[in-house]
Design an enzyme around this catalytic site. Structure first.
Site, PDB file in Angstrom:
ATOM      1  N   HIS A   1      -5.291  45.201 -10.452  1.00  0.00           N
ATOM      2  CA  HIS A   1      -4.002  44.492 -10.426  1.00  0.00           C
ATOM      3  C   HIS A   1      -3.921  43.196 -11.182  1.00  0.00           C
ATOM      4  O   HIS A   1      -5.259  42.653 -11.075  1.00  0.00           O
ATOM      5  CB  HIS A   1      -3.289  44.762  -9.184  1.00  0.00           C
ATOM      6  CG  HIS A   1      -2.609  45.877  -8.969  1.00  0.00           C
ATOM      7  ND1 HIS A   1      -1.159  46.212  -8.888  1.00  0.00           N
ATOM      8  CD2 HIS A   1      -3.042  47.404  -8.606  1.00  0.00           C
ATOM      9  CE1 HIS A   1      -0.791  47.368  -8.484  1.00  0.00           C
ATOM     10  NE2 HIS A   1      -2.027  48.385  -8.517  1.00  0.00           N
TER      11      HIS A   1
ATOM     12  N   HIS B   1       1.398  47.970 -13.468  1.00  0.00           N
ATOM     13  CA  HIS B   1       2.448  47.175 -13.596  1.00  0.00           C
ATOM     14  C   HIS B   1       2.295  46.473 -14.935  1.00  0.00           C
ATOM     15  O   HIS B   1       1.383  45.811 -15.037  1.00  0.00           O
ATOM     16  CB  HIS B   1       2.442  46.070 -12.413  1.00  0.00           C
ATOM     17  CG  HIS B   1       2.718  46.707 -10.884  1.00  0.00           C
ATOM     18  ND1 HIS B   1       2.299  46.095 -10.174  1.00  0.00           N
ATOM     19  CD2 HIS B   1       3.467  47.443 -10.479  1.00  0.00           C
ATOM     20  CE1 HIS B   1       2.548  46.983  -9.075  1.00  0.00           C
ATOM     21  NE2 HIS B   1       3.269  47.707  -9.218  1.00  0.00           N
TER      22      HIS B   1
ATOM     23  N   GLU C   1       1.245  42.969 -15.557  1.00  0.00           N
ATOM     24  CA  GLU C   1      -0.159  42.333 -15.163  1.00  0.00           C
ATOM     25  C   GLU C   1      -1.208  42.701 -16.120  1.00  0.00           C
ATOM     26  O   GLU C   1      -1.919  43.312 -16.049  1.00  0.00           O
ATOM     27  CB  GLU C   1      -0.357  42.835 -13.749  1.00  0.00           C
ATOM     28  CG  GLU C   1       0.530  42.572 -12.686  1.00  0.00           C
ATOM     29  CD  GLU C   1       0.394  43.413 -11.248  1.00  0.00           C
ATOM     30  OE1 GLU C   1      -0.365  44.104 -11.282  1.00  0.00           O
ATOM     31  OE2 GLU C   1       1.344  43.110 -10.640  1.00  0.00           O
TER      32      GLU C   1
ATOM     33  N   GLU D   1      -7.238  42.469  -6.953  1.00  0.00           N
ATOM     34  CA  GLU D   1      -6.185  41.652  -7.669  1.00  0.00           C
ATOM     35  C   GLU D   1      -6.935  40.440  -8.365  1.00  0.00           C
ATOM     36  O   GLU D   1      -7.668  39.789  -7.685  1.00  0.00           O
ATOM     37  CB  GLU D   1      -5.355  40.979  -6.535  1.00  0.00           C
ATOM     38  CG  GLU D   1      -4.590  42.144  -5.601  1.00  0.00           C
ATOM     39  CD  GLU D   1      -3.231  42.362  -6.239  1.00  0.00           C
ATOM     40  OE1 GLU D   1      -2.881  41.802  -7.354  1.00  0.00           O
ATOM     41  OE2 GLU D   1      -2.567  43.369  -5.759  1.00  0.00           O
TER      42      GLU D   1
END
Length: 1247
Positions: A1040, A943, A946, A1125
């Site tokens: 991420h 992504h 990010e 994350e």
């Protein structure tokens, strides 16, 4: 009826006076009509005892007593008015105390029906007894709220009409009117009753009760407003009120009460008037009537006057809600919501966002629908608030709906899923698994520190393509003796510091080296507790000769619990905070400079500045001035960040930009990417939310409608004018630019002198995903507060509401010696705005709105050039530069190979790295050990928005290429396969989530398309190849960033935990599972201060079945398959609690992930599995809470964020405010001003 038999509770004397009288009353129930006089006397005595003796009431209502049944039976059977009045008085006395329990007993005994029966009987008397009606309605008003069937019973019994007729006949009788209105208020809470009452003219009737300001009958007016507000919840009644012209009347009444209630003693009446307006404006007709009656101005002016008084916040909040609903939906100032950039796909997919975008006709207006309002208000509100309602569901129902319940999908598949013939081509990416090193001279490599590996191990670099346009880089413009140094994009006379004296240059700062990491084993965490594992002289970037017993030493060190990790710099450098710093390096401002001869231009063209600001140099819309022409050949002194950033080289960065292909064909380089970023040494705490900031911003938005002449509405930047996006002006406006790699800003509109609306660009081949921003601002003034509003955000909430700030990079500061991104902005909030979001952009849902991120900024330097970003930028060219620098740092003991995995849709190479340790020799034993090392597969940046994932990956790569003993041991333990950027095209072109195909690549892992998703297709093929040759990775982790939660955490996959959080019936054999998947996150929670085990989840969800984590777990069979994350905001636990996260902490996280892998190696090598029992206890002991429901094994995770103190609803059209207690008391508000309506608009996490 059956006569109740008198019973008493054990311990209550049956011969007590009141019980004796009740017994007497019970005996005459059969003939109470003929004994009316006696009944009057007995009930009068009972009433006297209850009024004078508290214990008498307790005896009647005590458990086991049949006193209530006797009283109700007497009330039902008697016809004598006085006896009825006595009994009603007895019931009133009994039900006044008891905190509602007694009312519940009364209702359970059928008391409500008996009261309705008595009311109907009394109404037949002509004229009816006023005192009797007063008593009955007073009692009904007390009982009604506790009886769920009250409204239905009233309608079926006919009591509804009795009360309405009584109101009509007694409009001038406040004494009887008050209880009747109290009962009507309860009747109206039933929707069917409300419609029936509306048809009978009750709405019009209640408006006759309303009156201008008066100190008389205020209680009556309050109850009438409550009843009217309840009736107006019905759309039919709201339409009737709007058609009847009552909106102007309500506004006039509100203005009158507001004007005269100077001491705010009647706040509840004013609130009642607002509630009526709020309910009317739930329909389109009501909103139209409100606007036509100048309601916006009335409420705006009154609310502005109420702002200084904190206790009047409920009035301000309700007024704000009404105004936001009635604010006309505006169109985004765009010709289309499609991206401003066009990229033609090789073939258009039939489904998905890109397919829908291509199938849209050329004449379709996709910015707004034909009507943003639905004629059917019910439907409008339902669709408008679907997202909010979903967020308000209990976490149990919301999460359980998405949990995978198919056990077949919860068990990994067997086999790679593709024939070996197709996968064999990927053998060339795994040379290390078959290489025998027979041609490699190990002796010469040990004696030389700079010997390059032979060709099988040298890097394969993507070919450099000629850029379609000349690349303009930050360089010097010539200056005359009258002028100071000038940078392109800076004004002509920036206030720059004098160059550093050559005679006394400041001492260069020591670079932070992530490989210089060691384990601290001191349990008490005292100062000076760092115990190095080797001499400091070894911890440099020079080649490190490994002692024979080093591996054994490392294993011994790792046998202890890794409580924390300290990243130390070289000798003489002190940590930031000696007692707790995990990364310590003393960094002063960069004052060392490097000279660059102008011009550094690619393509042989001179730099040309546009007449506007910024660095829009290659634009054709500006004119060259004499100063520009005289700028050739100047020398620019810029900070030499290479002394602090060993992996950053401005010249090398420019070379890398040459081979980067973008859809807009960018020809500029942003200053931050050129200069680099040195992490600040100071802490950046989470921004404390100022009370009322959101409300203040909303009121400023409302002012646009109230005072339209104050709005400039001047476009100053527009990518939809590709020939000249920077609009020329008289110098009174800021200048914007986003035409550089990873930039994203589509349009800037100056709405007030110092306020700008900013519109973000959609992801290419998409019509949404507006979150990432990165743009340049120039032409600012000092001492002025500028406000920026990003007006087309899509998510319903953001960490900007919980302490997160945007990032700013000042070129003046960089030249002065501080080249760094810093958190900035005040008055930050995120809220739903009045810009309509079309159904095309909202997936078919109508009535949706965009959200605004707003923040204010004061610039420190006049005519500076500043950059703003959502998070720390990390471009594709930056990655290529870092990889090139890492290659230069390679020692003969490091096996490093860089391959180009594939070419992206945009023609850019996707790098694939292989990192491990060289074998000690080419003996069979050493070669066998080399080939059989377990594989670790890492990926990041699928992504583009990010960017924190890239900074974590940078920390991992630097550690792996470091010379510390831990790094050596790690390389000797594993073979690392790393894809550091899965979505180069998205990163280059400033996308937030998608690739050039317009699709989220992390939703394509199940069936990636070779043409549309090449990086995912080939990465999955690598994993399938490994599975086929029985070399599946020990760990797979996809890095991420997370925009909704704090800390760093992991998502994994577990059959057992998925079953536990769902209603699946599974056998014990289905739940057989090795708990080793919890080991790595558990280790990280022990050594990484930013990591939170409590935030981790190992549940498999349907919506994530095509993500990398789930597909690699299910199809490749990797048990330790994770998504890691990292927060975009900050931490709420551990050492970094209350701080915003920075690149230092992110890189540290990447290094600590490597250390955790070393710990994992030791655990996986143990014969006993006692640690797995600890992991199982962690599953039970997590922060999940068992909820008592039909499913006893359902878990609810704690809320991510607390509710706001500020009582502002994010969705202007939400009906959540109906949950307010409309019978709140002004005294309670004054006593507890902070007890306001609270709202937390949370959202599900997204991988």
């Amino acid at each position: 009826m059956n006569r109740p038999k008198m019973a008493t509770e054990k311990g209550v004397p049956s011969n007590s006076r009141v019980m004796m009288l009740l017994g007497q009353l019970e005996r005459m129930n059969g003939d109470i009509v003929r004994q009316a006089e006696t009944a009057r006397q007995v009930t009068a005595k009972i009433l006297h005892l209850i009024q004078t003796q508290e214990k008498s009431g307790k005896e009647v209502m005590s458990k086991g007593s049949s006193g209530m049944e006797v009283i109700l039976a007497s009330l039902e059977s008697t016809r004598d008015v006085q006896t009825i009045l006595n009994i009603l008085s007895i019931l009133t006395e009994l039900l006044t105390v008891g905190r509602g329990r007694r009312v519940g007993v009364f209702v359970s005994k059928g008391g409500t029906g008996i009261l309705f029966h008595t009311l109907l009987s009394a109404s037949k008397e002509m004229p009816p007894s006023e005192e009797l009606m007063l008593q009955l309605h007073s009692l009904l008003a007390k009982v009604g709220p506790k009886d769920r069937k009250f409204g239905v019973a009233a309608r079926l019994s006919g009591a509804l009409n009795v009360t309405v007729n009584l109101i009509k006949q007694n409009l001038q009788n406040p004494k009887l009117l008050l209880p009747c209105l109290q009962v009507l208020r309860v009747y109206s809470t039933n929707s069917v009753n409300a419609i029936s009452l509306g048809k009978n003219g009750v709405v019009e009737l209640l408006f006759k009760v309303l009156a201008p300001y008066s100190k008389k009958n205020t209680s009556l007016l309050k109850v009438a407003l409550d009843a009217l507000g309840a009736l107006l919840k019905s759309k039919t009644n709201a339409r009737r009120a709007a058609d009847g012209g009552y909106v102007p009347i309500l506004l006039a009444l509100y203005a009158d009460w507001h004007r005269n209630d100077a001491r705010h003693r009647h706040m509840l009446i004013r609130k009642g008037l607002l509630v009526c307006l709020r309910n009317i404006t739930n329909i389109k007709l009501g909103r139209k009537a409100f606007v036509e009656a100048d309601g916006m101005r009335v409420l705006y002016n009154s609310s502005t006057e109420c702002l200084p008084v904190r206790t009047l916040d409920p009035l301000v909040n309700t007024s704000s809600l009404i105004m936001r609903k009635c604010f006309p939906k505006n169109r985004l100032p765009l010709p289309t919501i499609k991206s401003a950039f066009v990229f033609q796909l090789p073939h258009v997919p039939g489904t998905g966002p890109a397919g829908r975008t291509y199938s849209q006709g050329p004449g379709v207006d996709d910015v707004v629908d034909e009507s943003d309002d639905n004629d059917e208000a019910d439907t409008e509100n339902d669709t408008e608030n679907e997202e909010d309602e979903k967020d308000q569901q209990s976490p149990v129902s919301r999460d359980n709906d998405d949990i995978e319940t198919d056990l077949n999908k919860l068990h990994p598949r067997k086999g790679p899923g593709r024939p070996y013939e197709e996968l064999r081509v990927y053998e060339r990416f795994f040379v290390e698994l078959s290489e025998d090193f027979q041609g490699f001279n190990f002796e010469s490599s040990k004696s030389s520190s700079n010997t390059s590996l032979s060709s099988p191990f040298s890097s394969s670099v993507a070919p450099v393509r000629s850029p379609p346009r000349p690349i303009i880089v930050p360089t010097a413009q010539a200056f005359s003796p009258k002028h100071t140094l000038s940078l392109p994009g800076l004004p002509k006379d920036p206030q720059l510091p004098p160059p550093a004296s050559a005679s006394s240059p400041p001492a260069p700062l020591t670079p932070l080296q992530l490989d210089n990491i060691h384990v601290s084993k001191d349990q008490e965490k005292t100062e000076d507790s760092h115990i190095p594992t080797t001499d400091r002289r070894d911890r440099t970037l020079s080649p490190l000769g490994r002692p024979p017993t080093e591996a054994q030493t490392i294993e011994k060190d790792l046998a202890h619990v890794l409580e924390r990790v300290s990243l130390d710099a070289l000798d003489g450098v002190l940590p930031l905070d000696a007692d707790e710093a995990h990364i310590g390096v003393k960094q002063d401002d960069v004052s060392v400079t490097r000279q660059i001869q102008s011009p550094l231009l690619l393509g042989g063209l001179s730099a040309r500045r546009s007449g506007g600001g910024g660095s829009n140099w290659s634009s054709d819309c500006g004119s060259e001035g004499p100063e520009d022409e005289a700028a050739e050949g100047a020398v620019l002194e810029v900070p030499d960040t290479a002394l602090l950033l060993p992996l950053h080289d401005p010249d090398l960065y420019v070379e890398m930009v040459k081979g980067t292909l973008s859809v807009p064909q960018y020809a500029e380089v942003a200053y931050p990417d050129y200069f680099g970023h040195v992490a600040p040494t100071f802490r950046e705490p989470l921004l404390e939310r100022v009370y009322g900031v959101q409300r203040a911003k909303i009121f400023q938005d409302i002012e646009r409608l109230i005072h339209p002449n104050d709005i400039l509405d001047k476009v100053v930047y527009d990518l939809d004018i590709p020939s000249c996006p920077v609009i020329e002006d008289d110098g009174e406006s800021l200048k914007f630019n986003s035409q550089f790699e990873s930039g994203n800003l589509r349009k800037a509109v100056q709405v007030r002198k110092f306020e700008y609306d900013l519109v973000l660009n959609s992801d290419i081949n998409s019509n949404h995903y507006h979150q990432w921003f990165y743009f340049e601002v120039s032409g600012m003034k000092v001492g002025t507060t500028y406000r920026f509003n990003i007006i087309n955000c899509e998510k319903s909430n953001s960490q900007f509401n919980y302490g997160m700030q945007a990032l700013m990079y000042s070129v003046q500061e960089a030249i002065s010696g501080s080249p760094r991104w810093v958190r900035t902005g005040t008055d930050i909030c995120y809220y739903k705005n009045h810009f309509a979001r079309s159904s095309i952009a909202a997936g078919g849902l109508k009535g949706k709105s965009y959200y605004t991120l707003t923040f204010s900024i004061n610039f420190k330097h006049k005519d500076d050039v500043c950059y703003f970003a959502y998070h720390y930028p990390y471009t594709y060219s930056t990655l290529k530069m870092h990889l090139s620098k890492l290659e230069a740092l390679r020692t003969p003991q490091i096996y490093l190979r860089q391959d180009v995995l594939c070419e992206t849709l945009g023609g850019n190479g996707c790098p694939l790295l292989t990192i491990t340790a060289m074998p000690e020799s080419n003996s069979n034993d050493h070669i066998c050990q080399f080939r059989n090392r377990p594989l670790i597969f890492l990926s990041a940046r699928v992504h583009p928005g990010e960017t924190n994932a890239s900074w974590v990956m940078k920390g991992t790569l630097e550690f792996l290429m470091g010379s510390s003993p831990l790094a050596n041991s790690l390389r000797e333990s594993y073979i690392f396969k790393i894809v550091p950027m899965l979505n180069p095209d998205g990163v280059i072109n400033g996308n937030h989530r998608c690739s050039l195909s317009g699709e989220d690549l992390n939703r394509q892992w199940q069936s990636p398309n070779l043409e549309l998703h090449p990086t995912i297709y080939h990465t999955k093929s690598l994993l399938q190849y490994l599975a086929h040759i029985q070399r599946a990775p020990l760990v797979f982790c996809d890095y991420h960033g997370h925009s909704r939660k704090k800390n760093v955490f992991m998502y994994g996959c577990s059959v057992k935990e998925t079953v536990w959080q769902s209603n699946i019936s599974a056998t014990s054999s289905d739940l057989q599972e090795d708990l080793a998947y919890r080991a790595l996150p558990k280790i990280l929670s022990q050594i990484a201060p930013a990591f939170s085990m409590a935030s981790c989840s190992f549940v498999v969800e349907r919506s994530k079945e095509s993500t990398a984590r789930v597909v690699v777990w299910r199809e490749i069979g990797v048990q330790r398959s994770y998504t890691m994350e990292s927060t975009l905001c900050g931490c709420d636990q551990g050492k970094y609690k209350g701080l915003q996260i920075g690149t230092r902490e992110l890189e540290e996280m990447g290094a600590q992930f490597c250390v955790a892998l070393l710990r994992l190696k030791r655990l996986t090598g143990l014969r006993n599995h006692q640690h797995l029992l600890d992991l199982e206890s962690d599953i039970i002991g997590s922060q999940a809470k068992v909820v008592s429901s039909s499913c006893p094994t359902t878990y609810v995770l704690d809320e991510d964020e607390p509710s706001f103190l500020e009582a502002i609803d994010y969705s202007a059209e939400s009906n959540d405010e109906d949950l307010e207690a409309e019978n709140e008391r002004a005294a309670e508000v004054r006593e507890h001003p902070d007890l306001l309506e609270q709202l937390s608009d949370s959202d599900n996490h997204r991988e």
